[in-house]
Structures are given as structure tokens and as C-alpha cells.
Write a protein that holds these residues in place. Structure first.
Motif, short mmCIF file in Angstrom:
data_model
loop_
_atom_site.label_atom_id
_atom_site.label_comp_id
_atom_site.label_asym_id
_atom_site.label_seq_id
_atom_site.Cartn_x
_atom_site.Cartn_y
_atom_site.Cartn_z
N SER A 1 0.83 -1.21 0.00
CA SER A 1 0.00 0.00 0.00
C SER A 1 0.86 1.26 0.00
O SER A 1 0.55 2.24 -0.69
N LYS B 1 2.28 1.66 -3.47
CA LYS B 1 1.26 2.17 -4.40
C LYS B 1 1.06 3.68 -4.23
O LYS B 1 0.84 4.40 -5.21
N TRP C 1 3.86 5.24 -5.98
CA TRP C 1 3.66 5.06 -7.42
C TRP C 1 2.67 6.09 -7.96
O TRP C 1 2.88 6.67 -9.02
N ARG C 2 1.59 6.33 -7.23
CA ARG C 2 0.63 7.35 -7.66
C ARG C 2 1.27 8.73 -7.67
O ARG C 2 1.02 9.54 -8.58
N ASP D 1 -3.76 3.94 -13.01
CA ASP D 1 -4.24 3.72 -11.65
C ASP D 1 -4.14 2.24 -11.31
O ASP D 1 -3.46 1.47 -12.01
N ASP D 2 -4.79 1.83 -10.24
CA ASP D 2 -4.72 0.43 -9.82
C ASP D 2 -5.30 -0.50 -10.88
O ASP D 2 -4.86 -1.65 -11.01
N THR E 1 -2.33 -1.01 -13.45
CA THR E 1 -0.98 -1.26 -12.94
C THR E 1 -0.75 -2.76 -12.76
O THR E 1 -1.57 -3.45 -12.15
N MET F 1 6.62 -1.96 -10.59
CA MET F 1 5.28 -1.64 -11.06
C MET F 1 5.36 -1.14 -12.50
O MET F 1 6.32 -0.47 -12.88
N LYS G 1 -10.43 -2.95 -10.37
CA LYS G 1 -9.37 -2.78 -9.37
C LYS G 1 -8.02 -3.29 -9.84
O LYS G 1 -6.99 -2.77 -9.40
N GLN G 2 -7.98 -4.27 -10.72
CA GLN G 2 -6.71 -4.90 -11.08
C GLN G 2 -6.82 -5.55 -12.45
O GLN G 2 -7.81 -6.23 -12.73
#
Length: 609
Positions: free
Chosen positions: A134, A137, A140-141, A159-160, A163, A187, A471-472
Motif C-alpha cells: 500500500s 502504491k 507510485w501514484r 491507476d490500480d 498497474t 510496477m 481494481k486490477q
């Protein structure tokens, strides 16, 4: 008088401080082993009168004892990018801007074995530090948002849901040090639909120490670079460590395959116009050849090019900070003639003198405009470039908007050497893959050998991470060993999910771009050798009729207006006969006022008569 002397003394002290500071900065930049900057341009003719140009710039920071290469003194390393990496806790960064398609069958292997090439659109991957996933991430953002503003690109849309976390496909260029307890996460995100244009090139040039005013970067013009058949910009930041410490290294690369004839024609006629009949190259041996029918001939192989005609300008001397011995290299066979043309002015009388050299490696001189000439009587003879070890193709299968499939074909053209590689693909969450439908079919390319290789001998390892809605994305990595002279096809099926109406782009009927697949060949030591990217795919999803909401609103509004009007009349009005209606109307104030006026007018008329 005292105030004047005080101001004079203050200005003198400030001037001395500025001169001393500039002298110290010059000494730091010139000190060997502390900072370094190199730039190099490679020119290589390709088939059909195309020219491959490769611009390479390398910038280094000052070494420090920090294993992450963090230093307060950036030297020629751009401070704007260095601070972004420090704030986002990024150890290594790789950014790609690409447009067009590399023709491997005609052009051979891409420059540097595809190390600095990217897929269509924008691609970003980095090693980001974080205590846990987390925290990584969050960094990363922060990285994608700041890079989006720096390079004027839509990287903030990574975004998630877009990624991925590659396992085998990407290896660091430098040192990713986790011995001090730091934990790094790899990532990656891609935007295959992102257009690449001049607004991305301008920040790229501003990262260079000479800012495009001198050196080979003075050739970079967006109108020429982005008119190429294939072009790619790459920015790679890594950490190098030696006995002097660790320092950051930034490699900036621009590769472009330029259609020379079209580029020169754009200079002659910026607005495209039809070619005059007497300038057309027609095959006069055809029976139907006439003034109205022309069968075009192949392009002329007798060429004479000037670099200023291709890029629209000369090289404005050398960049003073470039330390490499040669700035320009030309890769041509003996049938090509090359000339290095530099024009300098005399300091005494201002007269110009021209220097011409026939070498194929040149070093630019400071403040001396430079041009390069390439000519040949047979441009079809070019320097041979190595072929790709694997040819890969990818396409959709199936029909309809409910489900589909993907076919990836790998071909090993070598007849005696097997190829080991890792194939990476990522798909958006609305492509729901079925891994149990994965099938491999292989076939020998030799007509005398019809034996099909077994699947166990080709597929070595599979890593699959399923998608989570919104989400993924799904992630698939396959390690394969392809025997010599063998072609293998990998197929699998997927379902197409339905989106909410607000999740569709403005031009929803165009479709959704799917990021290219990435193939990385590796040797026995698991070191990457070649990096090859496939073309992107265009996916059609079930698309609603976006005009229906408008039609429903109009129809509903019309029905409501008619219904409300009738009901309102029934509730507020009553039905009476004509005499009663006239009596009620006469009792209204305005009607009584009108009646009085009429009576007065009638009385005056009768009196006058």
C-alpha cells in the motif's frame, strides 16, 4: 556620498561572489570523475530510402555514499526529475513514448536490441520503495502524477486498474539495493491510446544541459521527428555504483525511421500538392502507359541527401559539456559516400571557410555549424543488421461482442539454435480470460520434418494473476523454449464484460486499445538479450446507443407537457354555455374599462353629429 559608496561596495561584493560561484561550478563540471555527459548520433540507411536516426544522451549526477544514489549536487543531471524520484522514493525509472510500427522483416533488429524501444503509446515501469504494498502504491501514484505534469502526458490515468507487477519480464538496468532494509516493488503501467506529439518532446529537450541550442539536440524538431514512419523516445534513470560511490545515470534516447523522400518534399512544399506529370516516375514499358495512366516505378536508388534537408536545420556546433570523443557515426557500406561539412568564420575579417571530411565518425566543434551529406548510386546496398531471434504476431480470434480469443504466434527463423524467452501480456479487467482454454500448437518450418513438438518441451513456466473488476488487470507471463525452425501458436479465450455508461470513452464506437505484448529473450544466465514488442490490438465491446438517453428525455418531456397541460385545464377550468361565458367576461375589470371607453367614444360621436 556615503550611501553611494555603500551601494558600490555591495554591488562589487555581489559581483565577486557570482564570479567565484560560477568559477567553482565550472571547475566542478570540468572535474574528471565527478560528472559526465555524453551525446551521440548514429545514422544508418534502411531499405526503400529510409534513414534510421538514433540520438543518445547520457547524464550523470555527482557520486555519493548513499546506496540509492541520492545526492544534493545534481551537476548535469536534471534537478526537476531528480527531485521527483526522491519524493516518490523511486530507485529506477523507465519511460517510453512510441508511435508507429517497427518492420522487423525489412529493417531487422530494432536499435540496441529493443532495449530502449517501447510499445505504442506511453509505457512506464519503475522500482518504487515502500514498507508494504500500500505504501509503494502511494509512492507510485505520486510518481505518475508528477511525471504527467512534467512531460505533458496523461500518465495520471495509470491507476490500480491498469498497474501490473511483472515477475520475470523486466530486469533493472542498474543497482536496486535492498541490503539496507529497503523494500522495492516493480510496477508497470501502459496507455496504448495516448498520442505522442511535440508537447512531449519539449520537456524531453529541456532535460538536456544544452536545451537543444547546441550539439546534436539542435536537430530535434517535432515536425520532423513525429512525421517519421516509426519513432520512440525513452528516458531511463538507474543507479551505478563503484569504488567512488553511487550516482544516478539518465539515458535519453530518440529513435526515428525517417522517409527521406517525404521529409525533403515537405521542405519543398509544406502543403501537399499533386505531383506534376513530367515529374512522375512511370513504367513506360506498360502497354497502357499514357498521359492518363501511369504505373509507378520503384523509388530511385541514386540518392544525394543533406542532413539539413531532412531535419530542416544544421547542427549548431557541439555542446560544451559533451565529453565523448565522437559525436556522430554513420553506418554505411563502401558504396555510400559520406561528407562532414563544417563552416567557420574567421575572427579577423569574418570570412567563412568550409571544411570537408570523408570520415564516418565525427567530432563536432563548438560554435561551428555542421552539415552531413550522404550519397550513393545504389541505395539498395546498405549495412546488414542482425535479424530478430524471434518473430511474433498477435491477433484476435472469434466473432461477436460477447466473447473472443487471442492468438499469439512465435517463429524461430534459426535452423540450429533454440530460443528461450519470456512473454508478458496484460489485459484490462473487462477482458475476462479463461486460463483453462490455453492451447499451444507448434509446427516445424522445414518441409521435410512434419513432427510437431510436444507442449511440455516448449512451455516451461506460467505465471497468471487474474483480474479484479475495476481494481486490477489480468497479467500473464509465459516462459518458453522454441526449438530451431519452429513456429508455435498460443491461443486462449476470454469474455467481454459490460461497462457502466460513464466508463465508456467519448468515442466509444472506436473501441478499446489493448497494450502490446512484450517478449524478452534470455540466455542461460537469465540475462535479457532482446526485447520485442507486438502491435497493439483494438477491442470492440458491447456499446449502448448513446442517443437513447436524449431520445428518452425528449419523448418523456413531450408526454409530460401534453399530459400536464390537459390535466391542468381540467382542474382549473369549468364548462359553461355561451351566454354565461359572455356575462362572466363582461365583469372582468379590463372588459369593463374597454366598455367605458367605447361608450365615451359613442357619446362624443353622437354629440358631434
Amino acid at each position: 556620498m556615503f550611501a553611494y559608496r555603500l551601494r558600490l561596495a555591495t554591488s562589487t561584493i555581489v559581483l565577486l561572489l557570482v564570479l567565484g560561484l560560477s568559477q567553482s561550478i565550472t571547475q566542478v563540471l570540468a572535474a574528471p570523475g565527478l560528472t559526465n555527459y555524453t551525446e551521440h548520433l548514429t545514422l544508418q540507411p534502411l531499405p526503400r530510402n529510409s534513414l534510421l536516426t538514433t540520438f543518445t544522451f547520457e547524464s550523470y549526477s555527482i557520486p555519493s555514499t548513499d546506496p540509492h544514489g541520492t545526492s544534493l549536487e545534481y551537476a548535469v543531471f536534471p534537478r526537476s526529475l531528480g527531485q521527483i524520484l526522491e519524493q516518490s522514493k523511486t530507485q529506477e525509472l523507465h519511460l517510453r513514448f512510441s508511435q508507429g510500427w517497427w518492420d522487423a522483416e525489412n529493417w531487422g533488429s530494432p536499435p540496441e536490441q529493443g532495449k530502449y524501444s517501447g510499445g505504442l503509446g506511453v509505457e512506464l515501469w519503475a522500482w518504487v520503495e515502500g514498507e508494504d504494498l500500500s505504501a509503494a502504491k502511494a509512492n507510485w501514484r505520486k510518481l505518475v502524477y508528477t511525471l504527467s505534469g512534467l512531460f505533458c502526458a496523461s500518465l495520471n490515468f495509470i491507476d490500480d486498474a491498469t498497474t501490473t507487477f511483472p515477475v520475470k519480464s523486466f530486469q533493472p538496468f542498474g543497482v536496486v539495493n535492498d541490503q539496507d532494509g529497503s523494500k522495492f516493488y516493480l510496477m508497470r503501467g501502459a496507455l496504448p491510446r495516448e498520442p505522442v506529439c511535440t508537447e512531449n518532446l519539449t520537456p524531453f529537450i529541456k532535460l538536456l544541459p544544452c536545451k537543444g541550442k547546441a550539439g546534436i539536440s539542435s536537430l530535434l524538431d517535432g515536425h520532423k521527428i513525429f512525421d517519421a514512419q516509426w519513432q520512440g523516445m525513452a528516458i531511463d534513470v538507474s543507479v551505478e555504483c563503484n569504488e567512488d560511490g553511487c550516482r544516478k545515470k539518465m539515458t535519453q534516447t530518440i529513435n526515428a525511421v525517417i522517409d527521406v523522400a517525404r521529409s525533403i518534399q515537405r521542405k519543398v512544399s509544406p502543403v501537399p500538392v499533386p505531383t506534376d506529370f513530367d515529374k512522375l516516375r512511370c513504367d513506360t514499358t506498360k502497354s497502357y502507359n499514357s498521359q492518363y495512366h501511369c504505373f509507378p516505378l520503384k523509388e530511385s536508388t541514386d540518392v544525394d541527401w543533406l542532413l539539413s534537408d531532412i531535419f530542416g536545420r544544421q547542427i549548431q556546433g557541439s555542446c560544451p559539456l559533451a565529453e565523448n570523443e565522437h559525436h556522430i557515426s554513420i553506418q554505411t557500406p563502401e558504396t555510400w559516400n559520406t561528407a562532414y561539412i563544417s563552416t567557420s568564420k574567421s575572427a579577423d575579417d569574418g570570412s567563412e571557410s568550409t571544411f570537408i571530411s570523408q570520415e564516418k565518425s565525427f567530432k563536432l566543434e563548438q560554435d561551428v555549424p555542421t552539415n552531413i551529406r550522404l550519397n550513393s548510386h545504389d541505395s539498395s546496398k546498405i549495412s546488414s543488421s542482425p535479424n530478430q531471434p524471434v518473430l511474433v504476431e498477435r491477433s484476435f480470434t472469434g466473432h461477436g461482442l460477447e466473447r473472443g480469443g487471442i492468438r499469439s504466434t512465435f517463429t524461430n527463423p534459426s535452423r540450429d539454435t533454440p530460443v528461450r524467452f519470456v512473454y508478458f501480456e496484460s489485459f484490462p479487467w473487462f477482458m475476462r480470460l479463461y486460463l483453462h482454454t490455453l492451447q499451444l500448437q507448434s509446427q516445424s518450418l522445414l518441409e521435410s520434418d512434419e513432427i510437431l513438438s510436444e507442449q511440455e518441451n516448449i512451455l516451461k513456466d506460467i505465471y497468471y494473476l487474474p483480474a479484479v473488476d475495476r481494481k486490477q488487470p489480468s497479467q500473464l507471463e509465459i516462459e518458453m523454449i522454441l526449438p530451431p525452425a519452429t513456429s508455435a501458436s498460443l491461443t486462449y479465450d476470454f469474455d467481454k464484460a459490460h461497462l457502466f455508461i460513464e466508463e465508456y470513452p467519448p468515442d466509444a464506437n472506436y473501441g478499446f486499445d489493448i497494450a502490446p505484448g512484450i517478449l524478452t529473450t534470455i540466455n542461460e544466465s537469465d540475462e535479457p538479450q532482446y526485447t520485442i514488442r507486438t502491435t497493439s490490438l483494438l477491442l470492440q465491446l458491447p456499446t449502448p446507443d448513446f442517443s437513447m438517453p436524449y431520445n428518452v428525455i425528449i419523448l418523456t418531456g413531450t408526454v409530460m407537457a401534453l399530459t400536464f397541460g390537459n390535466i391542468f385545464n381540467l382542474l382549473t377550468k369549468r364548462i359553461v354555455n355561451e351566454e354565461e361565458a359572455e356575462e362572466i367576461a363582461s365583469q372582468r375589470p379590463i372588459n369593463q374599462y374597454i366598455a367605458k371607453i367605447k361608450s365615451l367614444l359613442e357619446k362624443r360621436g353622437s354629440t358631434n353629429s
